[in-house]
Design a protein around this motif. Structure first.
Motif, mmCIF file in Angstrom:
data_model
loop_
_atom_site.group_PDB
_atom_site.id
_atom_site.type_symbol
_atom_site.label_atom_id
_atom_site.label_comp_id
_atom_site.label_asym_id
_atom_site.label_seq_id
_atom_site.Cartn_x
_atom_site.Cartn_y
_atom_site.Cartn_z
ATOM 1 N N LEU A 17 0.835 -1.211 0.000
ATOM 2 C CA LEU A 17 0.000 0.000 0.000
ATOM 3 C C LEU A 17 0.866 1.256 0.000
ATOM 4 N N ALA A 96 0.467 9.296 4.125
ATOM 5 C CA ALA A 96 -0.623 8.500 3.560
ATOM 6 C C ALA A 96 -1.791 8.403 4.532
ATOM 7 N N TYR A 103 -5.179 4.133 1.442
ATOM 8 C CA TYR A 103 -4.327 3.653 2.520
ATOM 9 C C TYR A 103 -5.100 3.566 3.825
ATOM 10 N N SER A 107 -5.036 -0.219 5.042
ATOM 11 C CA SER A 107 -3.810 -0.474 5.802
ATOM 12 C C SER A 107 -4.079 -1.436 6.955
#
Length: 583
Positions: A17, A96, A103, A107
């Motif tokens: 990512l 991010a 993200y 994430s």
């Protein structure tokens, strides 16, 4: 094991990512199209590798090898690489998390994954239309939109604020952002790109060694190497650089040579040469009798005895198939072209094309540039010597992972070519002299010669009439001698000569006395020249000190830890223990 597996999955997903976010930062430099496109292409290549590894990891349930303890050891090494890469992306992770919707949504550090539901398919491929790039809008005289790394009020990666005020003026804004790109963002992107490249390079080495003992990566019909290998996606296998290694292992398991590679009918013209590897002119002859235009090639020779059985010729074809399949692997072999007869029915030449971006001229061996009596001797810097040493060790380790032994490794079998600018290219040493190479599953040959130069690199148990079948530890012994030559920058013959004078020995030297000479020099002089970690790597090879046998599935991991991982110039001032832990 479950916790370690989840940690590796979390790290690879997070890194992927972040790589996507970093690619979009590279896309942001719209006014610097050439630099942007180069950075973007390189970053996307690294991104593809990370994604392919993640998919392969999930598809195979985190199993690189069926041996649980060994699998855990490999996963630990891979996890360390990924975690270090994640930490290196820390500044980008902060940006991010503040400004990138993808993200924040995906994430695993923001949304911890369910241990029972691990999927990599929820990660989209890279945006093809760049619709999700980060933008900074600046009014210009021709009304074009200028796209940059940052959006309004976004902090730059070094923590300083970017002036997005319209009061700064059109020219001032563009000039400020141009300088910011030139002096800050571009430099940081280049740095993180190198970090990704170093990490994926290490992952590639580990993966090809780790899967060596895992039969699930082989096709059901092991004799048909034209099928796509393994249960994993062929695209992932290809992207991870694993396909050549899988095909090579399949070839090693075959009992006879395939008919898709045959001895070519052609004419080879060779000038007189003492080199085992030399340049010649080859004219190929097709099935219709038509001949091709003469082309420059590199030739290696193998002569069979007049009364040799047909099985010896089959072995040559088997070797030729392996050399042909080695293209694209980390074995550092020359681009194989064909095998043909030379002068007599029992004399054969393996023909190779020249490596890309090199001059068509006879290569120079490692022995040539080390030998103090050779006009081509050169003095190389420590970084080059470490690089050459590790490259050779990686090649041999990959060779062994593919279930092959080289059987003729020495400094004369390491070749360098001239780059297009006329200088020797020391970045890419090539492994040659495959005339005695075989699969580890093949029957060993008990014939021998008493060549004094080759005996310098032969394990004591394999000199004179050999009493033990050749195995990987014998190859690693030869590697130790070559590494000793690089470290002392002297030939094995010179090292033997000094030892004979010091010990008042007679010629020929007893093989076990020669081993003592090598070990004494490794212990007394090598640490001063190359550091303790390098010296320990050489001693491990000469002593066979890997904590396991030649046929043990853990040998690849041991060689990577005790040899390959220690041959790094950064370890020059580190102890062997510290360098092994760091690797």
């Amino acid at each position: 094991m479950a916790e370690l597996g989840l940690a590796v999955f979390t790290a690879v997903k997070e890194v992927y990512l972040l790589s996507r976010f970093i690619v979009r930062t590279a896309q942001s430099a719209a006014r610097h199209r050439k630099e942007r496109s180069e950075l973007e292409a390189e970053l996307e290549f690294e991104q593809l590798y990370i994604r392919s590894f993640g998919q392969l990891y999930i598809q195979n349930n985190g199993i690189l090898t069926p041996h649980k303890q060994l699998n855990r050891a490999w996963l630990k090494k891979i996890g360390d690489i990924l975690e270090n890469l994640r930490l290196a992306c820390g500044d980008y992770a902060k940006l991010a998390s503040e400004h990138d919707e993808e993200y924040r949504a995906l994430s695993p550090f923001i949304n911890p994954p369910d241990n029972s539901i691990l999927a990599f398919e929820d990660l989209p491929a890279q945006d093809s239309n760049n619709s999700n790039r980060l933008t900074y809008h600046c009014t210009t005289t021709n009304s074009n939109e200028v796209t940059y790394l940052s959006s309004t009020n976004l902090q730059s990666i070094d923590g300083s604020s970017q002036d997005t005020s319209q009061n700064a003026g059109r020219a001032g804004s563009r000039l400020d952002l141009d300088w910011r790109w030139a002096l800050s963002e571009k430099r940081k992107l280049r740095k993180i790109l190198k970090t990704f490249q170093d990490a994926t390079r290490k992952l590639k080495v580990l993966l090809q060694l780790a899967i060596a003992a895992n039969p699930q990566y082989l096709v059901g019909n092991i004799g048909d190497t034209h099928n796509e290998p393994g249960p994993s996606s062929p695209d992932n296998i290809q992207a991870l650089g694993l396909r050549p290694h899988i095909v090579l292992r399949l070839i090693g398991l075959e009992t006879e040579s395939k008919s898709d590679l045959e001895i070519r009918e052609g004419t080879l013209h060779m000038p007189p040469s003492d080199n085992h590897l030399a340049m010649g002119r080859y004219i190929d002859q097709g099935e219709d009798g038509e001949t091709s235009a003469p082309e420059n090639v590199i030739a290696e020779f193998k002569a069979l005895d007049d009364d040799s059985p047909a099985s010896d010729e089959e072995r040559l074809l088997h070797l030729a198939r392996r050399l042909a399949a080695s293209k694209g692997s980390d074995l550092k072999t020359l681009p194989f072209r064909c095998i043909t007869r030379y002068r007599t029915p029992k004399s054969f030449a393996f023909l190779f094309n020249f490596p890309p971006k090199t001059l068509e001229s006879t290569p120079v061996s490692l022995h040539d540039i080390i030998d103090p009596t050779n006009a081509r001797r050169q003095s190389l810097s420590l970084p080059y010597r470490f690089h050459i040493a590790q490259s050779i060790a990686k090649s041999l380790a990959a060779f062994h992972a593919d279930n092959w032994v080289h059987k003729s490794l020495r400094s004369r079998s390491i070749a360098f070519f001239y780059a297009e600018n006329g200088t020797l290219d020391f970045n890419t040493p090539y492994l040659t002299s495959f005339e005695y190479s075989r699969a580890t599953t093949a029957n060993t040959t008990w014939d021998y010669d008493n060549d004094p130069d080759k005996n310098l690199y032969r394990h004591p148990d394999r000199q004179r009439p050999p009493s033990i079948s050749f195995n990987k530890l014998h190859d690693l012994w030869a590697l130790g001698v070559v590494l000793l030559e690089i470290g002392l920058w002297d030939t094995a013959a010179g090292i033997q000569r000094d030892g004979v004078l010091k010990r008042s020995l007679s010629i020929p030297v007893d093989p076990h006395a020669l081993k003592d000479i090598y070990l004494d020099r490794a212990k007394q002089d090598l640490e001063h020249n190359m550091g303790p970690a390098y010296a320990q790597a050489v001693q491990a090879c000469l002593l066979g000190d890997f904590g396991c046998g030649a046929a043990d599935v853990g040998l690849s991991l041991a060689v990577h830890t005790r040899v390959v991982g220690r041959l790094v110039v950064d370890n020059l001032f580190m102890s062997a223990e510290e360098s092994a832990e760091d690797e």
